[in-house]
Design an enzyme around this catalytic site. Sequence first.
Site, PDB file in Angstrom:
ATOM      1  N   ARG A 230       8.706 -10.619   3.999  1.00  0.00           N
ATOM      2  CA  ARG A 230       8.614 -11.878   4.427  1.00  0.00           C
ATOM      3  C   ARG A 230       9.875 -12.439   5.160  1.00  0.00           C
ATOM      4  O   ARG A 230      10.794 -12.689   4.852  1.00  0.00           O
ATOM      5  CB  ARG A 230       8.180 -12.913   3.240  1.00  0.00           C
ATOM      6  CG  ARG A 230       7.507 -14.146   3.693  1.00  0.00           C
ATOM      7  CD  ARG A 230       6.933 -15.014   2.642  1.00  0.00           C
ATOM      8  NE  ARG A 230       6.428 -16.064   2.999  1.00  0.00           N
ATOM      9  CZ  ARG A 230       6.584 -17.275   1.988  1.00  0.00           C
ATOM     10  NH1 ARG A 230       7.414 -17.314   1.057  1.00  0.00           N
ATOM     11  NH2 ARG A 230       6.083 -18.308   2.470  1.00  0.00           N
TER      12      ARG A 230
ATOM     13  N   PHE B 152      14.335 -20.220   8.700  1.00  0.00           N
ATOM     14  CA  PHE B 152      14.316 -20.355   7.240  1.00  0.00           C
ATOM     15  C   PHE B 152      14.800 -19.238   6.343  1.00  0.00           C
ATOM     16  O   PHE B 152      15.910 -19.728   5.602  1.00  0.00           O
ATOM     17  CB  PHE B 152      12.618 -20.516   6.924  1.00  0.00           C
ATOM     18  CG  PHE B 152      12.344 -20.870   5.394  1.00  0.00           C
ATOM     19  CD1 PHE B 152      13.117 -21.671   4.631  1.00  0.00           C
ATOM     20  CD2 PHE B 152      11.298 -20.512   4.631  1.00  0.00           C
ATOM     21  CE1 PHE B 152      13.048 -21.932   3.194  1.00  0.00           C
ATOM     22  CE2 PHE B 152      11.102 -20.558   3.242  1.00  0.00           C
ATOM     23  CZ  PHE B 152      11.842 -21.403   2.624  1.00  0.00           C
TER      24      PHE B 152
ATOM     25  N   GLN C 278      13.036 -12.572   3.080  1.00  0.00           N
ATOM     26  CA  GLN C 278      12.647 -12.151   1.448  1.00  0.00           C
ATOM     27  C   GLN C 278      12.583 -10.640   1.498  1.00  0.00           C
ATOM     28  O   GLN C 278      11.718  -9.903   2.168  1.00  0.00           O
ATOM     29  CB  GLN C 278      11.742 -12.894   1.118  1.00  0.00           C
ATOM     30  CG  GLN C 278      11.427 -12.894  -0.278  1.00  0.00           C
ATOM     31  CD  GLN C 278      10.382 -13.772  -0.970  1.00  0.00           C
ATOM     32  OE1 GLN C 278      10.252 -15.056  -0.241  1.00  0.00           O
ATOM     33  NE2 GLN C 278       9.642 -13.554  -1.924  1.00  0.00           N
TER      34      GLN C 278
ATOM     35  N   ASN D 133      11.093 -17.036  -6.926  1.00  0.00           N
ATOM     36  CA  ASN D 133      10.301 -17.173  -8.274  1.00  0.00           C
ATOM     37  C   ASN D 133       8.764 -17.628  -8.166  1.00  0.00           C
ATOM     38  O   ASN D 133       8.455 -18.014  -6.964  1.00  0.00           O
ATOM     39  CB  ASN D 133      11.175 -18.042  -9.278  1.00  0.00           C
ATOM     40  CG  ASN D 133      11.453 -19.392  -8.629  1.00  0.00           C
ATOM     41  OD1 ASN D 133      10.628 -19.928  -8.433  1.00  0.00           O
ATOM     42  ND2 ASN D 133      12.680 -20.039  -8.980  1.00  0.00           N
TER      43      ASN D 133
ATOM     44  N   PHE E 190      15.880 -13.768  -1.766  1.00  0.00           N
ATOM     45  CA  PHE E 190      15.888 -14.101  -0.131  1.00  0.00           C
ATOM     46  C   PHE E 190      17.292 -14.560   0.309  1.00  0.00           C
ATOM     47  O   PHE E 190      18.176 -14.818  -0.580  1.00  0.00           O
ATOM     48  CB  PHE E 190      14.803 -15.105   0.103  1.00  0.00           C
ATOM     49  CG  PHE E 190      14.996 -16.414  -0.795  1.00  0.00           C
ATOM     50  CD1 PHE E 190      15.678 -17.592  -0.145  1.00  0.00           C
ATOM     51  CD2 PHE E 190      14.597 -16.875  -2.043  1.00  0.00           C
ATOM     52  CE1 PHE E 190      15.828 -18.749  -0.844  1.00  0.00           C
ATOM     53  CE2 PHE E 190      14.961 -17.785  -2.641  1.00  0.00           C
ATOM     54  CZ  PHE E 190      15.490 -18.869  -1.962  1.00  0.00           C
TER      55      PHE E 190
ATOM     56  N   LEU F  35      15.344 -26.735  -1.959  1.00  0.00           N
ATOM     57  CA  LEU F  35      15.066 -25.627  -2.986  1.00  0.00           C
ATOM     58  C   LEU F  35      16.354 -25.506  -3.995  1.00  0.00           C
ATOM     59  O   LEU F  35      16.344 -24.716  -5.027  1.00  0.00           O
ATOM     60  CB  LEU F  35      15.402 -24.342  -2.095  1.00  0.00           C
ATOM     61  CG  LEU F  35      14.578 -23.707  -1.014  1.00  0.00           C
ATOM     62  CD1 LEU F  35      14.993 -22.467  -0.613  1.00  0.00           C
ATOM     63  CD2 LEU F  35      13.214 -23.820  -1.628  1.00  0.00           C
TER      64      LEU F  35
ATOM     65  N   HIS G 273      15.587 -22.826  -7.301  1.00  0.00           N
ATOM     66  CA  HIS G 273      15.771 -21.335  -7.084  1.00  0.00           C
ATOM     67  C   HIS G 273      17.277 -20.900  -7.347  1.00  0.00           C
ATOM     68  O   HIS G 273      18.229 -21.973  -6.891  1.00  0.00           O
ATOM     69  CB  HIS G 273      15.506 -20.690  -5.716  1.00  0.00           C
ATOM     70  CG  HIS G 273      14.039 -21.014  -5.406  1.00  0.00           C
ATOM     71  ND1 HIS G 273      13.211 -19.889  -5.659  1.00  0.00           N
ATOM     72  CD2 HIS G 273      13.356 -21.974  -4.848  1.00  0.00           C
ATOM     73  CE1 HIS G 273      11.932 -20.266  -5.134  1.00  0.00           C
ATOM     74  NE2 HIS G 273      12.109 -21.699  -4.832  1.00  0.00           N
TER      75      HIS G 273
END
Length: 218
Positions: free
Chosen positions: A106, A111, A114, A153, A164, A173, A177
């Site tokens: 991903r 951004f 991952q 998660n 990531f 975040l 995370h």
Amino acid sequence: QRLYCFSHYSISEEDGDDNNNEQMETRDVWNEAPDAQDRLGAGVLASSGNAGVEDVEETALGSEAILRTTMGDIHVKLYRDEVPKTMTNFCAHARSGYYDGVIFHRVIPKFMVQTGDPLGNGTGGESIWGGTFEDEFRRQLKHDRPFTVSMANAGPGTNGSQFFITTVPTPWLDNKHTVFGRVTKGMDVVTAIENVKTNRDNDKPLDEISIQSIDIIV
């Protein structure tokens, strides 16, 4: 049944198209529990001979990791003292070869990128203990800069093996995370991965990019 998702709602807020918003909110969901074949974490303990989990915990922690990818090396400073359980899991997986050959499944420009899923589709992976483990949030470890390394998660206390690397500050975040590292060298490699062409439906790179191995340096 467990539902696993990774939130990036700040991006969807900038997208004015309702269809795109709906797609952003629903993708990357773990919509089924792993079956027996997915429970790959058992190989970690097997690879350490007669060593138990306590032995793995004592020997696997490092201060730096080098992710050797098909696009180049990424050096990561690890916070082994601040987040010891996350480090135990990551370092044991790395040393066992669990991440070898795993793709970046991903990639979202501006951004994050991952990886860490042995199945390569965002629905796999688990901890060295055979399931999930709790978060380790620390006030001094925030998503306040690019090239932060953090656990993916499915909500509170559901860390497995996926992680990531951010490419921009992502403060939304924080406390969702666990941050466990920062890229110190190879930022250009992360940026190169960030800019590859991807499938518009699932953000998966059209050409596979994978981790060849991860070196843990004490």
